[in-house]
Design a protein around this motif. Structure first.
Motif, short mmCIF file in Angstrom:
data_model
loop_
_atom_site.label_atom_id
_atom_site.label_comp_id
_atom_site.label_asym_id
_atom_site.label_seq_id
_atom_site.Cartn_x
_atom_site.Cartn_y
_atom_site.Cartn_z
N LYS A 48 0.84 -1.19 0.00
CA LYS A 48 0.00 0.00 0.00
C LYS A 48 0.87 1.24 0.00
CE LYS A 48 -4.07 -1.87 2.37
NZ LYS A 48 -5.00 -1.70 3.53
N PRO A 49 0.48 2.28 -0.72
CA PRO A 49 1.27 3.52 -0.70
C PRO A 49 1.12 4.24 0.63
CG PRO A 49 -0.76 3.87 -1.92
CD PRO A 49 -0.72 2.40 -1.58
N GLY A 50 2.20 4.85 1.08
CA GLY A 50 2.12 5.64 2.30
C GLY A 50 1.47 6.97 2.04
N PRO A 51 1.26 7.78 3.08
CA PRO A 51 0.68 9.11 2.89
C PRO A 51 1.48 9.92 1.87
CG PRO A 51 0.79 8.56 5.21
CD PRO A 51 1.56 7.49 4.49
N ARG A 52 0.78 10.47 0.88
CA ARG A 52 1.39 11.25 -0.21
C ARG A 52 2.36 10.43 -1.07
NH1 ARG A 52 1.79 14.40 4.15
NH2 ARG A 52 4.04 14.22 4.23
#
Length: 411
Positions: free
Chosen positions: A70-74
């Motif tokens: 999953k991509p992290g914040p931003r």
């Protein structure tokens, strides 16, 4: 390999393609998809209209769906760069079609849209981000996104990025990307400067080329009319009048010329729209929508604005003005004969454009068949005359008045 499943794509993606009427891979897809799925860097060279978007979009979608990340914040897992807003929108729409309902988060950031809204959408992180270089730089400077963990990079229409002067923006973007990543570069032509981009972005790339740079699509019937600049508008109306129900794309060299020509066609009773740099993004979107839905049958465009137009029903391309860059001619006429269909490309050549036509014929390695008029000085047919032109003038030959050699603006 005869279908997408044999290329290594998942049942899920193959089903999505089948539901959308896509069953047979194109040559660039046949050769590029297996390489991309292996995680190799790739340089794909193929003429416009051969399916390059799916050649990188499908393997990118499959890899993203398979990885439990999953991509992290931003954060951004995969980045696709395109030179124009229209092309970015087209890529984004295709990716949405490939993926259907999935857990992946897709975003698009382009100029002409609210940067505040784009910043907000990026906060949760993005699996695949489609962007134009200028807007991406703006967002980077505002610290609205983080490319430090971007593992996949795609450069689409890289030759056009060079033409538009994005090389400095690309260097700035490359500086913040991780060295360990998979990079895919796709282009219709291979100018000399492309080697600099390849050396900067790619590591031991596999080169996939399915047609020589500069070669026009085989199913495009080309022709040229030698005609004075002042007579072009009248000839265009006559030719458009012979196929009023079919979609036609008309290229002008300048923004002012495109708008003037569009108004001229409207006054003659044609349903026409225009897209160029002086139009807002909303106006350009509405013009393209009207053209796609056949509310307008003629679209007048400049080279930059036309990148990303992927409308299979375009049957006719008119070069009202010849392009200053010969490779742009190939891009222009590639807007017709999409997905294996047939198309027609008609060029108008005024006295001042004789040298431009000569340069175009040089990269085509053929003479464009003459539909009417006589070649101006500087354009003499060689022994390779090609097939006779399917003249849109129903067999008539015109002898255009020879102007004073002073080229006026389009329209």
């Amino acid at each position: 390999m005869s279908d997408f499943k044999m290329l290594g794509l998942s049942e899920r993606l193959v089903t999505r393609l089948t539901e959308n009427g896509i069953t047979d891979p194109t040559p660039i897809q046949n050769r590029a998809i297996p390489v991309a799925l292996e995680g190799r860097d790739l340089m794909g060279l193929a003429q416009t209209g051969t399916g390059k978007t799916a050649a990188f979009g499908l393997p990118l979608a499959q890899i993203m769906l398979t990885e439990q990340v999953k991509p992290g914040p931003r954060g951004v897992r995969g980045l696709v760069l395109a030179p124009t807003r229209e092309l970015a929108n087209q890529i984004f729409e295709n990716l949405l079609m490939y993926l259907g309902k999935s857990h992946l988060r897709l975003n698009i950031v382009v100029g002409g849209k609210s940067i505040g809204a784009q910043i907000k959408r990026l906060e949760r992180g993005t699996d695949i981000l489609v962007a134009t270089p200028g807007r991406l730089i703006d967002l980077m400077e505002r610290r609205a996104l983080d490319l430090g963990n971007t593992r996949f990079l795609v450069l689409d229409e890289a030759d056009q990025m060079l033409d538009l002067g994005f090389i400095h923006a690309l260097r700035k973007i490359a500086a913040v990307l991780p060295a360990e990543r998979q990079t895919m570069l796709f282009s219709a032509t291979m100018p000399k400067q492309m080697n600099e981009i390849a050396q900067t972005y790619l590591t031991s790339p596999v080169r996939v080329q399915v047609s020589p740079p500069g070669k026009a699509a085989d199913k495009i019937t080309q022709s040229v009319h030698f005609i004075a600049q002042s007579e072009k508008s009248g000839l265009l109306k006559e030719l458009l009048g012979e196929h009023r129900e079919e979609l036609a794309l008309v290229f002008s060299r300048t923004k002012h010329g495109a708008e003037k020509l569009k108004r001229n066609l409207e006054s003659a009773g044609f349903a026409a729209e225009s897209i160029h740099g002086n139009k807002s993004q909303g106006q350009r979107d509405r013009a393209l929508k009207a053209f796609k839905e056949r509310e307008a049958r003629v679209l007048v465009a400049t080279d930059v604005a036309a990148r990303g137009i992927d409308i299979p029903d375009v049957r006719h391309v008119y070069n009202f003005d010849l392009p200053n860059v010969p490779d742009s001619y190939v891009h222009r006429i590639g807007r017709t004969a999409r997905a294996g269909a047939e198309g027609r490309a008609v060029a108008f050549c005024s006295p001042d454009e004789a040298g431009l036509l000569k340069d175009i014929q040089k990269i085509l390695k053929m003479d464009v068949p003459v539909a009417s008029g006589r070649p101006w000085e500087g354009v003499q047919p060689s022994a390779n005359k090609g097939k006779p032109a399917n003249s849109p003038g129903k067999g008539r030959r015109r002898r255009p008045a020879r102007g004073r050699g002073h080229e006026r603006k389009a329209g």
